[in-house]
Scaffold this active site. Structure first.
Site, PDB file in Angstrom:
ATOM      1  N   HIS A   1      -0.406  15.320  -4.872  1.00  0.00           N
ATOM      2  CA  HIS A   1      -0.437  15.140  -3.424  1.00  0.00           C
ATOM      3  C   HIS A   1      -0.833  13.703  -3.114  1.00  0.00           C
ATOM      4  O   HIS A   1      -1.127  12.920  -4.023  1.00  0.00           O
ATOM      5  CB  HIS A   1      -1.428  16.105  -2.759  1.00  0.00           C
ATOM      6  CG  HIS A   1      -2.866  15.889  -3.149  1.00  0.00           C
ATOM      7  ND1 HIS A   1      -3.456  16.554  -4.204  1.00  0.00           N
ATOM      8  CD2 HIS A   1      -3.835  15.080  -2.638  1.00  0.00           C
ATOM      9  CE1 HIS A   1      -4.719  16.171  -4.321  1.00  0.00           C
ATOM     10  NE2 HIS A   1      -4.979  15.274  -3.376  1.00  0.00           N
TER      11      HIS A   1
ATOM     12  N   HIS B   1      -5.179   7.668  -1.278  1.00  0.00           N
ATOM     13  CA  HIS B   1      -5.005   7.872  -2.710  1.00  0.00           C
ATOM     14  C   HIS B   1      -3.749   8.677  -3.020  1.00  0.00           C
ATOM     15  O   HIS B   1      -3.279   9.457  -2.199  1.00  0.00           O
ATOM     16  CB  HIS B   1      -6.218   8.564  -3.344  1.00  0.00           C
ATOM     17  CG  HIS B   1      -6.410  10.002  -2.947  1.00  0.00           C
ATOM     18  ND1 HIS B   1      -7.215  10.385  -1.907  1.00  0.00           N
ATOM     19  CD2 HIS B   1      -5.915  11.166  -3.464  1.00  0.00           C
ATOM     20  CE1 HIS B   1      -7.217  11.702  -1.793  1.00  0.00           C
ATOM     21  NE2 HIS B   1      -6.424  12.209  -2.729  1.00  0.00           N
TER      22      HIS B   1
ATOM     23  N   HIS C   1      -2.946  21.813  -0.898  1.00  0.00           N
ATOM     24  CA  HIS C   1      -2.355  20.764  -0.064  1.00  0.00           C
ATOM     25  C   HIS C   1      -1.288  20.018  -0.861  1.00  0.00           C
ATOM     26  O   HIS C   1      -1.375  19.865  -2.073  1.00  0.00           O
ATOM     27  CB  HIS C   1      -3.380  19.791   0.511  1.00  0.00           C
ATOM     28  CG  HIS C   1      -4.273  19.089  -0.479  1.00  0.00           C
ATOM     29  ND1 HIS C   1      -4.634  19.592  -1.695  1.00  0.00           N
ATOM     30  CD2 HIS C   1      -4.912  17.889  -0.397  1.00  0.00           C
ATOM     31  CE1 HIS C   1      -5.446  18.765  -2.313  1.00  0.00           C
ATOM     32  NE2 HIS C   1      -5.617  17.707  -1.551  1.00  0.00           N
TER      33      HIS C   1
ATOM     34  N   GLU D   1      -6.518   9.598  -7.784  1.00  0.00           N
ATOM     35  CA  GLU D   1      -7.390  10.740  -8.042  1.00  0.00           C
ATOM     36  C   GLU D   1      -6.869  11.514  -9.240  1.00  0.00           C
ATOM     37  O   GLU D   1      -5.660  11.719  -9.386  1.00  0.00           O
ATOM     38  CB  GLU D   1      -7.433  11.667  -6.829  1.00  0.00           C
ATOM     39  CG  GLU D   1      -8.308  12.902  -7.024  1.00  0.00           C
ATOM     40  CD  GLU D   1      -8.237  13.886  -5.857  1.00  0.00           C
ATOM     41  OE1 GLU D   1      -9.229  14.597  -5.618  1.00  0.00           O
ATOM     42  OE2 GLU D   1      -7.174  13.947  -5.194  1.00  0.00           O
TER      43      GLU D   1
ATOM     44  N   HIS E   1     -15.128  19.038  -4.727  1.00  0.00           N
ATOM     45  CA  HIS E   1     -15.007  19.096  -3.279  1.00  0.00           C
ATOM     46  C   HIS E   1     -15.408  20.481  -2.770  1.00  0.00           C
ATOM     47  O   HIS E   1     -15.135  21.497  -3.415  1.00  0.00           O
ATOM     48  CB  HIS E   1     -13.558  18.882  -2.846  1.00  0.00           C
ATOM     49  CG  HIS E   1     -13.006  17.529  -3.112  1.00  0.00           C
ATOM     50  ND1 HIS E   1     -13.626  16.366  -2.736  1.00  0.00           N
ATOM     51  CD2 HIS E   1     -11.828  17.142  -3.680  1.00  0.00           C
ATOM     52  CE1 HIS E   1     -12.869  15.321  -3.065  1.00  0.00           C
ATOM     53  NE2 HIS E   1     -11.781  15.767  -3.647  1.00  0.00           N
TER      54      HIS E   1
ATOM     55  N   TYR F   1     -12.286  10.021  -8.163  1.00  0.00           N
ATOM     56  CA  TYR F   1     -11.560   8.963  -7.463  1.00  0.00           C
ATOM     57  C   TYR F   1     -11.861   7.647  -8.156  1.00  0.00           C
ATOM     58  O   TYR F   1     -13.020   7.343  -8.461  1.00  0.00           O
ATOM     59  CB  TYR F   1     -11.993   8.863  -6.006  1.00  0.00           C
ATOM     60  CG  TYR F   1     -11.579  10.020  -5.136  1.00  0.00           C
ATOM     61  CD1 TYR F   1     -10.250  10.229  -4.797  1.00  0.00           C
ATOM     62  CD2 TYR F   1     -12.526  10.903  -4.635  1.00  0.00           C
ATOM     63  CE1 TYR F   1      -9.862  11.280  -3.988  1.00  0.00           C
ATOM     64  CE2 TYR F   1     -12.160  11.955  -3.819  1.00  0.00           C
ATOM     65  CZ  TYR F   1     -10.827  12.143  -3.504  1.00  0.00           C
ATOM     66  OH  TYR F   1     -10.459  13.198  -2.704  1.00  0.00           O
TER      67      TYR F   1
END
Length: 311
Positions: A154, A216, A201, A267, A248, A257
């Protein structure tokens, strides 16, 4: 879930300040496979387990950042329909001819309200993942090179007007909203996480004054052990780390990151839950992004660089 319309993230073209330094990072440290170079000097790479020719294109430029982010769609008929739907919605589109990117068919390019260039395409040469399709082995030598993610997962983009971006992605392109962070006053969204699939996502956006910014690109790993191994490889190669290894609260993904030599953040990501379009959206307050553990659940800390450093 039936996979129709927009299938998945397909490729990103990013700008690097020194091409060969960028190639060494993405090929030798991150562990992508180089698949070609074109007459414009661009370098094409893919993750070892991706089947299509390329997912990352590097272009040398005088400033870092992203040129465009693309999604693969089901077929040419879907591409034509989505272009017509975009135009009916009031979005201007441009057809990029087949072959302008190596081994890639026609692309439909358009600018979204955040100032980013997005592309759709249906055809890219299948080069395989180095495994036979009959009785394949579970991995290849390429899967042991560098960090070796399995796919481009993503991206997170920063720019203005994300409410309008959300409407375009959900009403025209068939995405759905999985998670969001509210603005400090609770009246709107400061950040949105959108999916076109069964992933938590496929693209995300943060409201930001400057248009067209890259936060990112994210590359998928398959276990927490691989995330820790990625941290070791980054340290061994003096890759500057921004955040992590950590977890997260948002998406439940485990993450590091870090920055490439040009200052583009990338990432290495694993985990996250698997939503369906009928799931109720998850909402985080603005304070929840930090003290609620949205960004960094173990530390419950809002890292300043996460909000301020973009390319």
């Amino acid at each position: 879930m039936a996979m129709t319309g927009v299938l998945r993230p397909g490729h990103a073209q990013i700008r690097v300040l020194d091409l060969e330094e960028g190639v060494r990072h993405y090929r030798d440290v991150l562990g992508l496979v180089e698949t070609g170079r074109d007459a414009q000097g661009r370098v094409y790479l893919k993750c070892w387990d991706e089947r299509d020719h390329s997912s990352v294109i590097l272009r040398q430029a005088d400033r870092a950042g992203i040129d465009f982010f693309a999604f693969k769609v089901l077929d040419k008929a879907t591409l034509d329909k989505l272009e017509a739907d975009l135009q009916a919605y009031g979005v201007s589109t441009e057809r990029i001819p087949a072959g302008e990117l190596l081994e890639t068919g026609e692309r439909v390019r358009f600018e979204i309200p955040s100032g980013h260039q997005i592309e759709l395409y249906a055809e890219k040469k299948a080069v395989g993942n180095g495994l036979q399709v009959l009785n394949p082995a579970p991995w290849t030598k390429a899967s042991e090179n560098g960090i070796a993610p399995v796919r481009l997962d993503h991206c997170l983009l920063y720019g203005p007007n994300i409410a309008a971006v959300q409407k375009l992605f959900t009403e025209v392109l068939g995405f759905y909203l999985v998670e969001r962070v509210l603005t400090p006053d609770g009246a709107g969204n400061a950040a949105i996480w959108l999916s076109c699939s069964h992933k938590v996502h496929d693209i995300a956006f943060v409201e930001h004054a400057e248009p067209g910014k890259l936060h990112h690109l994210s590359f998928l790993l398959e276990s927490w052990d691989e995330v820790l191994r990625a941290a070791d490889i980054m340290s061994m190669n003096n890759v500057p780390i921004d955040i992590g290894p950590t977890r997260h609260g948002i998406t439940r993904g485990c993450t590091i990151y870090a920055w490439d030599p040009s200052g583009n953040r990338f990432e290495t990501f694993m985990g996250g839950y698997q939503p369906y379009p009928d799931y109720e959206m998850t909402t985080w307050s603005f304070d929840g992004l930090g003290s609620g553990g949205g960004l960094d659940y173990p530390q419950r800390k809002l890292h300043e660089t996460f909000l301020s450093v973009v390319t």
